[in-house]
Write an enzyme that holds these catalytic residues in place. Sequence first.
Site, PDB file in Angstrom:
ATOM      1  N   ASP A 152      43.672  32.629  41.671  1.00 24.39           N
ATOM      2  CA  ASP A 152      43.837  31.203  41.355  1.00 24.39           C
ATOM      3  C   ASP A 152      44.992  30.881  40.408  1.00 24.39           C
ATOM      4  O   ASP A 152      45.833  30.058  40.702  1.00 24.39           O
ATOM      5  CB  ASP A 152      42.546  30.646  40.734  1.00 24.39           C
ATOM      6  CG  ASP A 152      41.338  30.874  41.612  1.00 24.39           C
ATOM      7  OD1 ASP A 152      41.449  31.594  42.628  1.00 24.39           O
ATOM      8  OD2 ASP A 152      40.274  30.334  41.287  1.00 24.39           O
ATOM      9  N   GLU A 206      33.758  40.602  35.677  1.00 25.79           N
ATOM     10  CA  GLU A 206      34.650  39.984  36.659  1.00 25.79           C
ATOM     11  C   GLU A 206      36.065  40.567  36.496  1.00 25.79           C
ATOM     12  O   GLU A 206      36.745  40.853  37.472  1.00 25.79           O
ATOM     13  CB  GLU A 206      34.650  38.469  36.415  1.00 25.79           C
ATOM     14  CG  GLU A 206      35.351  37.638  37.474  1.00 25.79           C
ATOM     15  CD  GLU A 206      35.305  36.151  37.149  1.00 25.79           C
ATOM     16  OE1 GLU A 206      34.712  35.760  36.118  1.00 25.79           O
ATOM     17  OE2 GLU A 206      35.876  35.364  37.924  1.00 25.79           O
TER      18      GLU A 206
HETATM   19  C1  GLC Z   1      37.286  32.760  41.148  1.00 22.95           C
HETATM   20  C2  GLC Z   1      38.307  33.741  41.722  1.00 22.95           C
HETATM   21  C3  GLC Z   1      38.211  33.756  43.226  1.00 22.95           C
HETATM   22  C4  GLC Z   1      36.770  34.054  43.646  1.00 22.95           C
HETATM   23  C5  GLC Z   1      35.780  33.092  42.959  1.00 22.95           C
HETATM   24  C6  GLC Z   1      34.330  33.489  43.162  1.00 22.95           C
HETATM   25  O1  GLC Z   1      37.571  31.473  41.510  1.00 22.95           O
HETATM   26  O2  GLC Z   1      39.596  33.418  41.317  1.00 22.95           O
HETATM   27  O3  GLC Z   1      39.075  34.707  43.780  1.00 22.95           O
HETATM   28  O4  GLC Z   1      36.631  33.983  45.013  1.00 22.95           O
HETATM   29  O5  GLC Z   1      36.003  33.080  41.584  1.00 22.95           O
HETATM   30  O6  GLC Z   1      34.118  34.771  42.671  1.00 22.95           O
END
Ligand code: GLC
Length: 439
Positions: A176, A411
């Site tokens: 993102d 994460e």
């Molecule tokens: C965040 C990450 C994305 C992922 C989402 C759910 O937005 O940047 O890549 O899919 O979280 O984990």
Amino acid sequence: MHDEKHEKALIVLIRRARDVLKANWQGNYTAPSVKQYPHQWSWDSGFITIGYSYFDEMRAKKELSSLLKAQWTNGMVPHIRYNPRYEHYFPDASFWHPLPDCAPEGVNTSCITQPPLATIGAFYFYINAVDMEEAKRFLKHLYPRLLGFHRFLYKERDPDGKDLVAIVHPWESGMDDSPAWKDILMQIDIPSGIADSYRRQDTLNVPAEERPEDEIYFRYIYLAELFKKEGYRQHRVVRRSPFLVYDVLFNSLLCRANECLIEIGRIVGEDTAELKEYLAATRRAIEKWLWNEEAGLYFSYDARSNAQIEKPSVASFSPLFAGVPGYEQAERLYAYIDGVCQCSLEESNSAVPSYPRCEEDFRSDRYWMGPVWANMNWIVYEGLKRYGYHHKALDIKESMLKLISRYGFYEYFDPIKNKGCGAKDFSWTAALTIAMCCD
Ligand code: GLC
């Protein structure tokens, strides 16, 4: 003796990873993190399926089936399938409303997409399946749906006929707030009141300094609103979006997904000539448009300004995963990965950060601007193996597993301050731990 100890440690780690996935299981899909991301995310589900493929065929099937129930009739697999039980996530389902006619009935979805990891997950499901006949039946069911998604990407997202797929939103890349997107985003003028109209939820459970800054975040929202005004009609979205990028990660994952779908097609007896053309054409196009000879790296390409975005993120190495580079190019990528500005955490840890720490806009704890992510390390690991860099691949895998066993299934990980960041007990970190331990 050492081996026995090592083996035991891996077994404990796998057990812990399975517990994380169990806790995030929602009955038909796995939340990336119940607190932070309670719904079903598309590329997360692909990674999660890869993890399940090693120990739970039933869940792997349910995961993919649930995701594909959200598929639009134009073939797009949306990046989020909403679970009506959870209301604490922003943007919520109603944010995207009204959905167009091609969205499925009775299911709430977002209106943008993410990389086609579902196809890669389906392939792993098959190769690790015990009941091959049953697995083949499931692949038969999946094949037309996955093909529909690949066709959507080539038909609706290749506006210049370059054989590259364009993303219209940073969320579509999965990375993102990659520094690669910043200049494009900051050139977009957004209405001054937009920040007052919405309340961010993503900074409630995770410290704000680990998440995208407001000035970036509200540009994400602005883009999504713009697409809504265009009725989510793809040709209009592509024509109007100020963010239009040939993302190197998305296109590399698409190539790998094409390879997997060709295999799936062969297994279920379908003609895959069209996919073979897609694969060859996109590989050539990545070479032509995204390789930078001077840097010895692949970069994404800004389709609006017609220029490469010369930011060396971990995405620059993803073509290895898809067999795109020739051996000389692979050698240059390897040299970069092995270089000093990549090294992270303790000097002995070789996990690759999302952005090199020698770069000016590197941030060690901010989301995709520097932290170490398990999914990207898995992609680099697989890519290096593919080109015969087994020693380095192993080093990266061991480093990633060391971080996870020491700090937990975070994460992402701060490569300077030595800590886990973002959401705790994150599903793809757990799933890919299993994949790496079993490999
Ligand atoms: C965040 C990450 C994305 C992922 C989402 C759910 O937005 O940047 O890549 O899919 O979280 O984990």
